[in-house]
Write a protein that holds these residues in place. Structure first.
Motif, PDB file in Angstrom:
ATOM      1  N   LEU A  60       5.147  -5.417   0.481  1.00 49.07           N
ATOM      2  CA  LEU A  60       4.557  -6.672   0.002  1.00 49.07           C
ATOM      3  C   LEU A  60       3.729  -7.333   1.098  1.00 49.07           C
ATOM      4  O   LEU A  60       2.618  -7.799   0.851  1.00 49.07           O
ATOM      5  CB  LEU A  60       5.650  -7.640  -0.462  1.00 49.07           C
ATOM      6  N   SER A  61       4.261  -7.366   2.300  1.00 48.23           N
ATOM      7  CA  SER A  61       3.539  -7.981   3.419  1.00 48.23           C
ATOM      8  C   SER A  61       2.269  -7.218   3.763  1.00 48.23           C
ATOM      9  O   SER A  61       1.233  -7.824   4.057  1.00 48.23           O
ATOM     10  CB  SER A  61       4.443  -8.080   4.648  1.00 48.23           C
ATOM     11  N   LEU A  62       2.333  -5.892   3.716  1.00 54.65           N
ATOM     12  CA  LEU A  62       1.137  -5.089   3.978  1.00 54.65           C
ATOM     13  C   LEU A  62       0.055  -5.350   2.936  1.00 54.65           C
ATOM     14  O   LEU A  62      -1.117  -5.539   3.275  1.00 54.65           O
ATOM     15  CB  LEU A  62       1.493  -3.597   3.999  1.00 54.65           C
ATOM     16  N   ALA A  63       0.442  -5.358   1.684  1.00 57.81           N
ATOM     17  CA  ALA A  63      -0.532  -5.608   0.605  1.00 57.81           C
ATOM     18  C   ALA A  63      -1.106  -7.014   0.716  1.00 57.81           C
ATOM     19  O   ALA A  63      -2.299  -7.234   0.512  1.00 57.81           O
ATOM     20  CB  ALA A  63       0.127  -5.394  -0.754  1.00 57.81           C
ATOM     21  N   GLU A  64      -0.258  -7.939   1.069  1.00 62.21           N
ATOM     22  CA  GLU A  64      -0.688  -9.327   1.241  1.00 62.21           C
ATOM     23  C   GLU A  64      -1.665  -9.461   2.405  1.00 62.21           C
ATOM     24  O   GLU A  64      -2.717 -10.101   2.280  1.00 62.21           O
ATOM     25  CB  GLU A  64       0.546 -10.188   1.459  1.00 62.21           C
ATOM     26  N   LEU A  84       0.560  -6.630  -6.363  1.00 63.30           N
ATOM     27  CA  LEU A  84       1.176  -5.336  -6.136  1.00 63.30           C
ATOM     28  C   LEU A  84       1.811  -4.926  -7.457  1.00 63.30           C
ATOM     29  O   LEU A  84       2.613  -5.673  -8.030  1.00 63.30           O
ATOM     30  CB  LEU A  84       2.236  -5.415  -5.038  1.00 63.30           C
ATOM     31  N   LEU A  85       1.435  -3.781  -7.947  1.00 63.74           N
ATOM     32  CA  LEU A  85       1.934  -3.243  -9.207  1.00 63.74           C
ATOM     33  C   LEU A  85       2.965  -2.180  -8.874  1.00 63.74           C
ATOM     34  O   LEU A  85       2.675  -1.253  -8.110  1.00 63.74           O
ATOM     35  CB  LEU A  85       0.757  -2.647  -9.991  1.00 63.74           C
ATOM     36  N   THR A  90       0.999 -15.080  -0.950  1.00 68.01           N
ATOM     37  CA  THR A  90      -0.362 -15.183  -1.489  1.00 68.01           C
ATOM     38  C   THR A  90      -0.674 -14.023  -2.423  1.00 68.01           C
ATOM     39  O   THR A  90      -1.814 -13.850  -2.831  1.00 68.01           O
ATOM     40  CB  THR A  90      -1.396 -15.198  -0.345  1.00 68.01           C
ATOM     41  N   ILE A  91       0.342 -13.248  -2.743  1.00 64.82           N
ATOM     42  CA  ILE A  91       0.195 -12.088  -3.614  1.00 64.82           C
ATOM     43  C   ILE A  91       1.161 -12.246  -4.789  1.00 64.82           C
ATOM     44  O   ILE A  91       2.197 -12.889  -4.665  1.00 64.82           O
ATOM     45  CB  ILE A  91       0.490 -10.787  -2.819  1.00 64.82           C
TER      46      ILE A  91
END
Length: 99
Positions: free
Chosen positions: A31-35, A42-43, A59-60
């Motif tokens: 989650l943090s990486l995608a954010e 994130l799906l 923020t995601i």
């Protein structure tokens, strides 16, 4: 999720964990990486991700897809609901598909 599902998410920029080089990252780190990569959502088919991670202040958004498997044939029928969920995204929110 199968990478070929990206073809069914028309009008959206899609990447995969593998393409981003994040394979092996655990839920919170993912989650943090995608954010940090500035993705909006994130799906995932990992149902525990929604339960094990706090989303407030993020923020995601997270879309957790519940399916009998992560096979393309099982996920494809849910993509219309995923597309609907993408229209109602709010940062820090978890949307479950099917609802």
């Amino acid at each position: 999720m199968p990478a070929r599902l990206a073809l069914d998410l028309t009008d959206h920029e899609v990447s995969t964990v593998a393409r981003e080089g994040w394979a092996g990252a655990k839920n919170g780190a993912l989650l943090s990486l995608a954010e940090s990569a500035r993705w909006d959502v994130l799906l995932t088919v990992d149902g525990s991700m929604a339960c094990q991670n706090r989303m407030d202040g993020r923020t995601i958004a997270l879309i957790a897809v519940r399916s009998t498997s992560n096979a393309y044939r099982d996920l494809l029928p849910l993509m219309s609901q995923v597309l609907g969920a993408l229209k109602q995204l709010t940062p820090g929110v978890v949307i479950r598909v099917p609802q």
